[in-house]
Write a protein that holds these residues in place. Sequence first.
Motif, PDB file in Angstrom:
ATOM      1  N   GLU A  17       0.720  -1.380   0.374  1.00  0.00           N
ATOM      2  CA  GLU A  17       0.528   0.002  -0.115  1.00  0.00           C
ATOM      3  C   GLU A  17       1.436   1.139  -0.188  1.00  0.00           C
ATOM      4  OE1 GLU A  17      -3.789  -2.002   2.454  1.00  0.00           O
ATOM      5  OE2 GLU A  17      -2.345  -0.235   3.791  1.00  0.00           O
ATOM      6  N   TRP A  20      -0.428   7.371   3.267  1.00  0.00           N
ATOM      7  CA  TRP A  20      -1.454   8.067   3.703  1.00  0.00           C
ATOM      8  C   TRP A  20      -0.700   9.628   3.077  1.00  0.00           C
ATOM      9  CZ3 TRP A  20      -6.553   7.185   4.735  1.00  0.00           C
ATOM     10  CH2 TRP A  20      -6.594   6.278   5.346  1.00  0.00           C
ATOM     11  N   THR A  21      -1.310  10.605   1.696  1.00  0.00           N
ATOM     12  CA  THR A  21      -1.200  11.408   1.594  1.00  0.00           C
ATOM     13  C   THR A  21      -1.350  12.575   3.273  1.00  0.00           C
ATOM     14  OG1 THR A  21      -2.984  11.881   0.691  1.00  0.00           O
ATOM     15  CG2 THR A  21      -0.775  11.580  -0.616  1.00  0.00           C
ATOM     16  N   GLU A  23      -3.102  15.563   1.906  1.00  0.00           N
ATOM     17  CA  GLU A  23      -4.525  15.054   1.138  1.00  0.00           C
ATOM     18  C   GLU A  23      -5.586  13.966   1.803  1.00  0.00           C
ATOM     19  OE1 GLU A  23      -2.088  15.165  -0.428  1.00  0.00           O
ATOM     20  OE2 GLU A  23      -2.220  17.407  -0.533  1.00  0.00           O
ATOM     21  N   GLU A  24      -5.243  12.550   1.753  1.00  0.00           N
ATOM     22  CA  GLU A  24      -6.425  12.287   2.285  1.00  0.00           C
ATOM     23  C   GLU A  24      -6.263  12.161   3.912  1.00  0.00           C
ATOM     24  OE1 GLU A  24      -4.266   8.206  -1.052  1.00  0.00           O
ATOM     25  OE2 GLU A  24      -3.574   8.280   0.397  1.00  0.00           O
ATOM     26  N   GLN A  27      -8.760  14.402   4.028  1.00  0.00           N
ATOM     27  CA  GLN A  27     -10.359  13.869   3.223  1.00  0.00           C
ATOM     28  C   GLN A  27     -11.598  12.868   4.485  1.00  0.00           C
ATOM     29  OE1 GLN A  27     -10.269  11.880  -0.303  1.00  0.00           O
ATOM     30  NE2 GLN A  27     -12.307  11.973  -0.057  1.00  0.00           N
ATOM     31  N   LEU A  28      -9.955  12.456   5.339  1.00  0.00           N
ATOM     32  CA  LEU A  28     -10.476  11.271   5.758  1.00  0.00           C
ATOM     33  C   LEU A  28     -10.722  11.843   7.082  1.00  0.00           C
ATOM     34  CD1 LEU A  28     -10.182   8.482   7.078  1.00  0.00           C
ATOM     35  CD2 LEU A  28      -8.425   8.984   8.307  1.00  0.00           C
ATOM     36  N   LYS A 114      -4.409   0.099   4.815  1.00  0.00           N
ATOM     37  CA  LYS A 114      -4.719   1.421   4.166  1.00  0.00           C
ATOM     38  C   LYS A 114      -6.079   1.259   3.298  1.00  0.00           C
ATOM     39  CE  LYS A 114      -3.669   5.758   1.372  1.00  0.00           C
ATOM     40  NZ  LYS A 114      -2.516   5.759   0.430  1.00  0.00           N
ATOM     41  N   GLN A 118     -10.178   3.076   4.270  1.00  0.00           N
ATOM     42  CA  GLN A 118     -10.576   3.819   3.460  1.00  0.00           C
ATOM     43  C   GLN A 118     -12.186   3.164   2.978  1.00  0.00           C
ATOM     44  OE1 GLN A 118      -8.102   3.980   0.402  1.00  0.00           O
ATOM     45  NE2 GLN A 118      -7.012   5.921   0.605  1.00  0.00           N
TER      46      GLN A 118
END
Length: 136
Positions: A17, A20-21, A23-24, A27-28, A114, A118
Amino acid sequence: MANQSASKLDFPVREGEEQWTAEEIAQLRAELEEELEQHREALHRAEEALKGILGDEGASGDAADIGSANFERDHEMTLAANAGEMIEQTRTALDAIDDGTYGHCQECGEAIGKGRLQVYPRAILCMACKQRQERR
């Protein structure tokens, strides 16, 4: 560590995997906060409905009315309990994001994954531990 920004956090991932960014993670967090508000609203609606049902109990001695009121009461109590549980799970996930423990299985300590997070961002167990738990 609660004041640490999400972009500085390094959540664990499973082999294969991508990390994590920022942005992610943002958003999460936004999705979890939105869900938290939705669950709070659902809990409030269920509590208000329960108040109405409980206030009406005993108003009629008709067995059908009493049965219907009992069914509605039980239904609203179930909705309230479910909303309360979802609020607690969502708060736990947000707290874990804040303290940097998000993504670690609470049973074995390994990465939850991840992909799993998600799909179900409130997960606290990796798939192996969740499957073990369900077999018990």
